[in-house]
Design a protein around this motif. Structure first.
Motif: not given
Length: 208
Positions: A161-172, A124-128
Motif C-alpha cells: 500500500g506504500g507509494s513514494y510518489q504519493d507520500i511526496l504529494q501528501s507532504i506537499e 482530518v487530512l488524508h495523506t496516502p
C-alpha cells in the motif's frame, strides 16, 4: 489543551494522549503496552472519548482492543486501512514480533472530517503514501503526522500500500495546508516543525 507522549513497544512508537481542561481525552495511535496508557488515563482522571488512528500498521494499533474494552471509546480509522488492521498479526510476524488480533473500527474517516470531543476538535487530512489510508490529525498548532513525516525523514513506502510518489504529494499538501510554525508530532522520533522540515529535511530538498 494538554498533550502527553508515551513511547511504546519494541519499535518505539509514539502514542499521544490529548485532553482538554475538562479531562475529555483522545488517544492517538495506541501502539502497544496498554497498561502504560491506562495508567496515564487513571493518573490524570481522563474521560477517553475516542481512539484516533493515523494508519493501520501493527505498531500503531497493538493496544487498541484493550483500550477500547476498558474505556468504551470508539475507534476512528480511514477505511482504506481497515484491511491492514485486520492483518496486523501477519504484519508483526514479518518483523519477528507478535501483536493482538485486528478489529473493526466504529468510524471511518475521510478528508476534511472534523472529530469533536469535549473542547477538542481534530481536522482530518488524508495523506496516502506510507499506507493507502494514512491520515494526519490537526488541532490548534499541532499536526499528528503518523508515519508520513518525521524529523529529517519521511515514512517508508516499501510496505504493502506504500507509494513514494504519493507520500511526496501528501507532504506537499501538508506544506500547502498549514503554516510553517505548526508542530509536527510524528509516529516515531522527536517533534519538529513544518518549517524545519521544509528547510532541512534531506528528502524534501526539491520542495519550494
Amino acid at each position: 489543551m494538554q498533550i502527553e507522549t508515551l513511547i511504546l513497544g519494541a519499535i518505539e512508537e509514539n502514542c499521544y494522549v490529548v485532553y482538554d481542561e475538562n479531562r475529555v481525552a483522545a488517544v492517538i495511535d495506541p501502539g502497544d503496552e496498554p497498561m502504560e496508557i491506562l495508567s496515564l488515563i487513571g493518573k490524570e482522571s481522563l474521560n477517553v472519548q475516542g481512539i484516533l488512528l493515523t494508519h493501520g500498521h501493527f505498531d500503531h494499533i497493538g493496544a487498541v482492543s484493550t483500550l477500547r474494552e476498558k474505556t468504551a471509546a470508539p475507534v476512528y480509522l480511514h477505511e482504506q486501512d481497515q484491511t491492514l488492521v485486520e492483518n496486523a498479526q501477519a504484519q508483526a510476524a514479518m518483523f519477528g514480533l507478535e501483536t493482538p488480533p485486528g478489529f473493526k473500527a466504529e468510524h471511518y474517516i475521510k478528508e476534511n472530517d472534523k472529530i469533536k470531543m469535549g473542547d477538542l476538535e481534530f481536522s482530518v487530512l488524508h495523506t496516502p503514501g506510507h499506507s493507502r489510508g494514512s491520515v494526519c490529525f490537526f488541532i490548534n498548532d499541532a499536526l499528528f503526522a503518523g508515519d508520513t513525516l518525521f524529523q529529517s525523514g519521511i515514512g517508508r513506502t516499501d510496505l504493502p500500500g506504500g507509494s513514494y510518489q504519493d507520500i511526496l504529494q501528501s507532504i506537499e499538501k501538508i506544506f500547502n495546508t498549514y503554516p510553517g510554525a505548526v508542530r509536527v508530532l510524528s509516529g516515531h522520533g522527536p517533534p519538529t516543525t513544518l518549517e524545519r522540515e521544509r528547510l532541512q529535511n534531506p528528502f524534501l530538498q526539491n520542495f519550494t
